[in-house]
Design a protein around this motif. Structure first.
Motif, PDB file in Angstrom:
ATOM      1  N   SER A 111       0.834  -1.190   0.000  1.00  0.00           N
ATOM      2  CA  SER A 111       0.000   0.000   0.000  1.00  0.00           C
ATOM      3  C   SER A 111       0.870   1.241   0.000  1.00  0.00           C
ATOM      4  CB  SER A 111      -0.885   0.010   1.256  1.00  0.00           C
ATOM      5  OG  SER A 111      -1.696  -1.148   1.286  1.00  0.00           O
ATOM      6  N   ALA A 112       0.402   2.288  -0.642  1.00  0.00           N
ATOM      7  CA  ALA A 112       1.163   3.537  -0.693  1.00  0.00           C
ATOM      8  C   ALA A 112       0.857   4.359   0.551  1.00  0.00           C
ATOM      9  CB  ALA A 112       0.786   4.323  -1.942  1.00  0.00           C
ATOM     10  N   PHE A 113       1.891   4.732   1.303  1.00  0.00           N
ATOM     11  CA  PHE A 113       1.710   5.523   2.505  1.00  0.00           C
ATOM     12  C   PHE A 113       2.234   6.928   2.247  1.00  0.00           C
ATOM     13  CE2 PHE A 113       0.373   2.442   5.613  1.00  0.00           C
ATOM     14  CZ  PHE A 113       0.761   1.245   5.038  1.00  0.00           C
ATOM     15  N   PRO A 114       1.534   7.939   2.762  1.00  0.00           N
ATOM     16  CA  PRO A 114       2.014   9.309   2.594  1.00  0.00           C
ATOM     17  C   PRO A 114       3.292   9.529   3.375  1.00  0.00           C
ATOM     18  CG  PRO A 114       0.191   9.234   4.157  1.00  0.00           C
ATOM     19  CD  PRO A 114       0.300   7.860   3.556  1.00  0.00           C
ATOM     20  N   ILE A 115       4.064  10.537   2.957  1.00  0.00           N
ATOM     21  CA  ILE A 115       5.336  10.826   3.614  1.00  0.00           C
ATOM     22  C   ILE A 115       5.138  11.070   5.102  1.00  0.00           C
ATOM     23  CG2 ILE A 115       7.204  12.514   3.752  1.00  0.00           C
ATOM     24  CD1 ILE A 115       7.452  10.581   1.456  1.00  0.00           C
ATOM     25  N   ASN A 116       4.008  11.670   5.495  1.00  0.00           N
ATOM     26  CA  ASN A 116       3.811  11.998   6.905  1.00  0.00           C
ATOM     27  C   ASN A 116       3.218  10.848   7.699  1.00  0.00           C
ATOM     28  OD1 ASN A 116       1.216  11.920   6.014  1.00  0.00           O
ATOM     29  ND2 ASN A 116       0.662  13.997   6.652  1.00  0.00           N
ATOM     30  N   ALA A 117       3.196   9.647   7.123  1.00  0.00           N
ATOM     31  CA  ALA A 117       2.643   8.503   7.851  1.00  0.00           C
ATOM     32  C   ALA A 117       3.422   8.229   9.123  1.00  0.00           C
ATOM     33  CB  ALA A 117       2.639   7.260   6.962  1.00  0.00           C
ATOM     34  N   PHE A 118       4.685   8.646   9.179  1.00  0.00           N
ATOM     35  CA  PHE A 118       5.515   8.424  10.346  1.00  0.00           C
ATOM     36  C   PHE A 118       5.850   9.725  11.058  1.00  0.00           C
ATOM     37  CE2 PHE A 118       6.007   4.764   7.730  1.00  0.00           C
ATOM     38  CZ  PHE A 118       6.115   3.697   8.613  1.00  0.00           C
ATOM     39  N   ASN A 119       5.031  10.725  10.878  1.00  0.00           N
ATOM     40  CA  ASN A 119       5.284  12.011  11.507  1.00  0.00           C
ATOM     41  C   ASN A 119       4.767  11.973  12.941  1.00  0.00           C
ATOM     42  OD1 ASN A 119       5.548  14.620  12.314  1.00  0.00           O
ATOM     43  ND2 ASN A 119       4.615  15.517  10.494  1.00  0.00           N
ATOM     44  N   PHE A 120       5.677  11.831  13.885  1.00  0.00           N
ATOM     45  CA  PHE A 120       5.293  11.719  15.280  1.00  0.00           C
ATOM     46  C   PHE A 120       5.106  13.081  15.943  1.00  0.00           C
ATOM     47  CE2 PHE A 120       7.851   7.995  14.212  1.00  0.00           C
ATOM     48  CZ  PHE A 120       6.959   6.981  14.501  1.00  0.00           C
ATOM     49  N   GLY A 121       5.331  14.138  15.186  1.00  0.00           N
ATOM     50  CA  GLY A 121       5.141  15.464  15.744  1.00  0.00           C
ATOM     51  C   GLY A 121       6.236  15.875  16.711  1.00  0.00           C
ATOM     52  N   LEU A 122       7.417  15.253  16.594  1.00  0.00           N
ATOM     53  CA  LEU A 122       8.513  15.556  17.501  1.00  0.00           C
ATOM     54  C   LEU A 122       9.614  16.310  16.759  1.00  0.00           C
ATOM     55  CD1 LEU A 122       8.804  12.072  19.234  1.00  0.00           C
ATOM     56  CD2 LEU A 122       7.578  14.068  20.080  1.00  0.00           C
ATOM     57  N   SER A 123      10.376  17.090  17.489  1.00  0.00           N
ATOM     58  CA  SER A 123      11.479  17.827  16.880  1.00  0.00           C
ATOM     59  C   SER A 123      12.813  17.278  17.358  1.00  0.00           C
ATOM     60  CB  SER A 123      11.380  19.308  17.223  1.00  0.00           C
ATOM     61  OG  SER A 123      11.403  19.485  18.625  1.00  0.00           O
ATOM     62  N   LYS A 124      12.789  16.053  17.889  1.00  0.00           N
ATOM     63  CA  LYS A 124      14.034  15.461  18.381  1.00  0.00           C
ATOM     64  C   LYS A 124      14.320  14.176  17.616  1.00  0.00           C
ATOM     65  CE  LYS A 124      11.356  13.339  22.101  1.00  0.00           C
ATOM     66  NZ  LYS A 124      11.175  13.215  23.564  1.00  0.00           N
ATOM     67  N   LYS A 125      15.387  13.514  17.982  1.00  0.00           N
ATOM     68  CA  LYS A 125      15.790  12.299  17.295  1.00  0.00           C
ATOM     69  C   LYS A 125      14.739  11.200  17.436  1.00  0.00           C
ATOM     70  CE  LYS A 125      20.765  12.979  18.108  1.00  0.00           C
ATOM     71  NZ  LYS A 125      21.984  12.388  18.717  1.00  0.00           N
ATOM     72  N   LEU A 126      14.738  10.302  16.463  1.00  0.00           N
ATOM     73  CA  LEU A 126      13.861   9.147  16.525  1.00  0.00           C
ATOM     74  C   LEU A 126      14.250   8.285  17.711  1.00  0.00           C
ATOM     75  CD1 LEU A 126      11.630   7.836  14.564  1.00  0.00           C
ATOM     76  CD2 LEU A 126      13.421   6.170  14.098  1.00  0.00           C
ATOM     77  N   ARG A 127      13.265   7.895  18.495  1.00  0.00           N
ATOM     78  CA  ARG A 127      13.505   7.083  19.693  1.00  0.00           C
ATOM     79  C   ARG A 127      13.375   5.605  19.323  1.00  0.00           C
ATOM     80  NH1 ARG A 127      13.206   9.776  24.420  1.00  0.00           N
ATOM     81  NH2 ARG A 127      12.250   8.028  25.552  1.00  0.00           N
ATOM     82  N   VAL A 128      14.461   4.874  19.489  1.00  0.00           N
ATOM     83  CA  VAL A 128      14.523   3.478  19.050  1.00  0.00           C
ATOM     84  C   VAL A 128      14.785   2.556  20.230  1.00  0.00           C
ATOM     85  CG1 VAL A 128      15.737   1.838  17.549  1.00  0.00           C
ATOM     86  CG2 VAL A 128      15.434   4.211  16.805  1.00  0.00           C
ATOM     87  N   VAL A 129      14.068   1.424  20.266  1.00  0.00           N
ATOM     88  CA  VAL A 129      14.386   0.359  21.217  1.00  0.00           C
ATOM     89  C   VAL A 129      14.669  -0.916  20.436  1.00  0.00           C
ATOM     90  CG1 VAL A 129      13.026   1.335  23.099  1.00  0.00           C
ATOM     91  CG2 VAL A 129      11.958  -0.319  21.538  1.00  0.00           C
ATOM     92  N   LEU A 130      15.490  -1.776  21.002  1.00  0.00           N
ATOM     93  CA  LEU A 130      15.848  -3.044  20.369  1.00  0.00           C
ATOM     94  C   LEU A 130      15.605  -4.177  21.346  1.00  0.00           C
ATOM     95  CD1 LEU A 130      18.821  -3.879  18.109  1.00  0.00           C
ATOM     96  CD2 LEU A 130      18.542  -5.224  20.201  1.00  0.00           C
ATOM     97  N   VAL A 131      14.946  -5.230  20.878  1.00  0.00           N
ATOM     98  CA  VAL A 131      14.749  -6.416  21.702  1.00  0.00           C
ATOM     99  C   VAL A 131      15.458  -7.588  21.041  1.00  0.00           C
ATOM    100  CG1 VAL A 131      12.488  -6.875  20.606  1.00  0.00           C
ATOM    101  CG2 VAL A 131      13.060  -7.958  22.788  1.00  0.00           C
ATOM    102  N   GLY A 132      16.356  -8.223  21.797  1.00  0.00           N
ATOM    103  CA  GLY A 132      17.167  -9.320  21.272  1.00  0.00           C
ATOM    104  C   GLY A 132      18.591  -8.883  21.051  1.00  0.00           C
ATOM    105  N   THR A 133      19.459  -9.065  22.050  1.00  0.00           N
ATOM    106  CA  THR A 133      20.832  -8.568  21.957  1.00  0.00           C
ATOM    107  C   THR A 133      21.811  -9.692  21.603  1.00  0.00           C
ATOM    108  OG1 THR A 133      21.043  -8.786  24.373  1.00  0.00           O
ATOM    109  CG2 THR A 133      20.471  -6.613  23.492  1.00  0.00           C
ATOM    110  N   GLY A 134      21.470 -10.451  20.579  1.00  0.00           N
ATOM    111  CA  GLY A 134      22.381 -11.452  20.047  1.00  0.00           C
ATOM    112  C   GLY A 134      23.336 -10.836  19.062  1.00  0.00           C
ATOM    113  N   ILE A 135      23.957 -11.662  18.238  1.00  0.00           N
ATOM    114  CA  ILE A 135      25.017 -11.188  17.351  1.00  0.00           C
ATOM    115  C   ILE A 135      24.511 -10.198  16.312  1.00  0.00           C
ATOM    116  CG2 ILE A 135      24.826 -13.074  15.664  1.00  0.00           C
ATOM    117  CD1 ILE A 135      28.146 -11.833  17.047  1.00  0.00           C
ATOM    118  N   ARG A 136      23.365 -10.481  15.683  1.00  0.00           N
ATOM    119  CA  ARG A 136      22.831  -9.598  14.651  1.00  0.00           C
ATOM    120  C   ARG A 136      22.267  -8.318  15.254  1.00  0.00           C
ATOM    121  NH1 ARG A 136      23.547  -8.698   9.210  1.00  0.00           N
ATOM    122  NH2 ARG A 136      21.614  -8.074   8.187  1.00  0.00           N
ATOM    123  N   GLY A 137      21.580  -8.457  16.384  1.00  0.00           N
ATOM    124  CA  GLY A 137      20.986  -7.290  17.013  1.00  0.00           C
ATOM    125  C   GLY A 137      22.015  -6.290  17.488  1.00  0.00           C
ATOM    126  N   THR A 138      23.068  -6.775  18.147  1.00  0.00           N
ATOM    127  CA  THR A 138      24.063  -5.858  18.691  1.00  0.00           C
ATOM    128  C   THR A 138      24.960  -5.259  17.624  1.00  0.00           C
ATOM    129  OG1 THR A 138      25.540  -7.723  19.160  1.00  0.00           O
ATOM    130  CG2 THR A 138      24.106  -6.966  20.951  1.00  0.00           C
TER     131      THR A 138
END
Length: 465
Positions: free
Chosen positions: A19-46
């Motif tokens: 499906s085609a998503f508009p550019i603002n589909a991920f606009n969280f309305g924030l002016s700071k860096k994207l906040r990322v979490v990671l689950v699974g700290t194995g070889i590929r994840g880390t």
């Protein structure tokens, strides 16, 4: 900073499903860096989804949380990635306390669905390592969750981004051999790489879904992308004839095995400090053994696999995966109404060269570096004419250069048009995993399996129409 972040968000929208998503589909309305979490700290994840993101893209994102069931791996993972973010054993608690924008899932395959669904339900976009999941019920649950969430799921397919695989796509799309009618695709894992899967949790069907899912999902995604069509029916054979209980002797693990001086598959993990620090030092927390015996009786996946896949556009594919080959490489041939394409990589006698298979495996598993390797050939035959040889610049490491290019597309050049449509979303994830799931079910039942019976996604002859 805001422009950089918008660029990143736009890149994710390009990685959404069909499906085609508009550019603002991920606009969280924030002016700071994207906040990322990671689950699974194995070889590929880390490494690929951890340290490399910190090293290359810290201007537009930041890790705000890491989660793993193993506290030792979690502590090591935080240090290796190079982040000061908090760590969590409890994934739900991490979501509540950190309020991330993006969840990256790199856990054991059989648990992907759990974290994908929780992330979507919490209101986050989710990026998951391949395979999407390990059975059809989990796949459907993920589909349902994404539709309800109004968020999107990205699948980290990297093989599409290798220059060699992209060139195959380009040649097919050009119509050089007319309409594709059939494909022969054979992948060979050597006695280093192939054996490694049976040494790890991947050797248990309930954890990795078998190599039909964990490994072959790469190959099936390439087929779906190259052919621009969906699989319709799968019939397969497979058995466990080499590893597992077939071995003449076995031990608790390679480090303590009494047969280490006589076993051809002895693996000395003590020579790899990273694996010692990440896995061996933390066995006490969850009992996971990284250098397990290849011949332990609990192994229940297949080491010999062959399938015939019928596509909705009437292309038939003959596919096989060998897990104990003397060399690592692959061959593919596309037959068309006007000719034939032949491609292969790392077949030693094709170039009459001697390849150190142990070093080759180490290079391919290297997460962060690339090594130029001159060029590789693709042969294009035209009916009634001599063949042409297409030379393609090729790289070793990082899945043929695909790893680096996938990241660069997401984070550096998201707005650049991609004529090859290499971005992969939820439908790509389902349709690649579902072939392996169907193959497994076909072996168990002895019957061909119809793809339409497994999830509510119906196969399409042409995915772009």
């Amino acid at each position: 900073m805001e422009n950089s972040r918008r660029t990143f968000l736009a890149s994710i929208s390009m990685l959404a499903a069909y499906s085609a998503f508009p550019i603002n589909a991920f606009n969280f309305g924030l002016s700071k860096k994207l906040r990322v979490v990671l689950v699974g700290t194995g070889i590929r994840g880390t490494s690929f989804w951890g340290k490399r993101l910190v090293d290359e893209y810290s201007d537009i994102l930041e890790f705000v949380g890491l989660s793993d069931i193993n506290p030792g791996r979690l502590k090591y993972g935080k240090e290796y990635i190079g982040t000061n973010c908090p760590t969590f054993i409890d994934f739900d608690k991490m979501l509540v306390e950190t309020k991330p924008d993006l969840v990256i899932v790199t856990t054991m395959d059989s648990t992907h669905h759990e974290f994908i669904i929780k992330g979507l339900e919490f209101g986050c976009d989710v990026l998951t390592e391949k395979p999407l999941t390990t059975n059809e019920n989990k796949a459907q649950a993920i589909l349902d969750a994404e539709r309800k969430s109004n968020k999107n799921l990205i699948v980290g397919f990297n093989y599409r981004w290798s220059p060699y695989n992209t060139k195959i796509k380009e040649i097919i799309a050009s119509g050089a051999i007319g309409k594709i009618t059939s494909v022969d695709f054979h992948w060979y894992l050597n006695t280093y790489h192939g054996a490694s899967y049976f040494r790890r949790w991947h050797g248990i069907k309930d954890k990795g879904g078998s190599l039909w899912v964990h490994k072959s999902t790469h190959h099936f995604d390439l087929l779906n992308w190259w052919l621009d069509s969906d699989p319709e029916q799968v019939f397969a054979y497979g058995s466990l004839e080499y590893y597992g209980s077939n071995g003449a002797f076995r031990g608790d693990n390679c480090r303590t095995c009494e047969y280490k001086t006589s076993c051809d598959y002895f693996y000395d993990i003590t020579k790899n400090k990273r694996l010692m620090d990440l896995y061996v030092a933390n066995e006490k927390h969850d009992g996971y053994i990284r250098d397990n015996c290849l011949f332990r009786k609990e192994i229940d996946i297949y080491d010999k696999m062959s399938a015939q896949i019928k596509y909705a556009n009437n292309v038939t594919v003959n596919y096989s995966l060998t897990t104990y080959s003397p060399f690592e490489g692959w061959r593919i041939a596309f037959n068309g109404t006007e000719g034939r394409i032949e491609a292969s990589l790392d077949i030693p006698y094709d170039k009459k060269v001697s390849i150190n298979q142990a070093e080759m495996h180490a290079k391919e598993m290297e997460q962060n570096t690339l090594e130029e390797a001159n060029s590789e050939s693709i042969i294009v035959h035209k009916l009634w004419n001599d063949f042409d040889t297409v030379e393609v610049p090729f790289e070793k490491g990082g899945h043929g250069g695909g790893d680096k290019r996938l990241h660069d597309k997401i984070f550096k050049t998201p707005n650049t048009e991609d004529p090859y449509e290499r971005a992969a979303g939820i439908r790509d994830g389902v349709m690649s995993a579902i072939i392996g799931i169907a193959a497994r079910k076909s072996i168990e039942s002895g019957d061909p399996i119809k793809i339409k019976d497994l999830t509510d996604i119906k196969p399409m002859p042409n995915r772009n129409k």
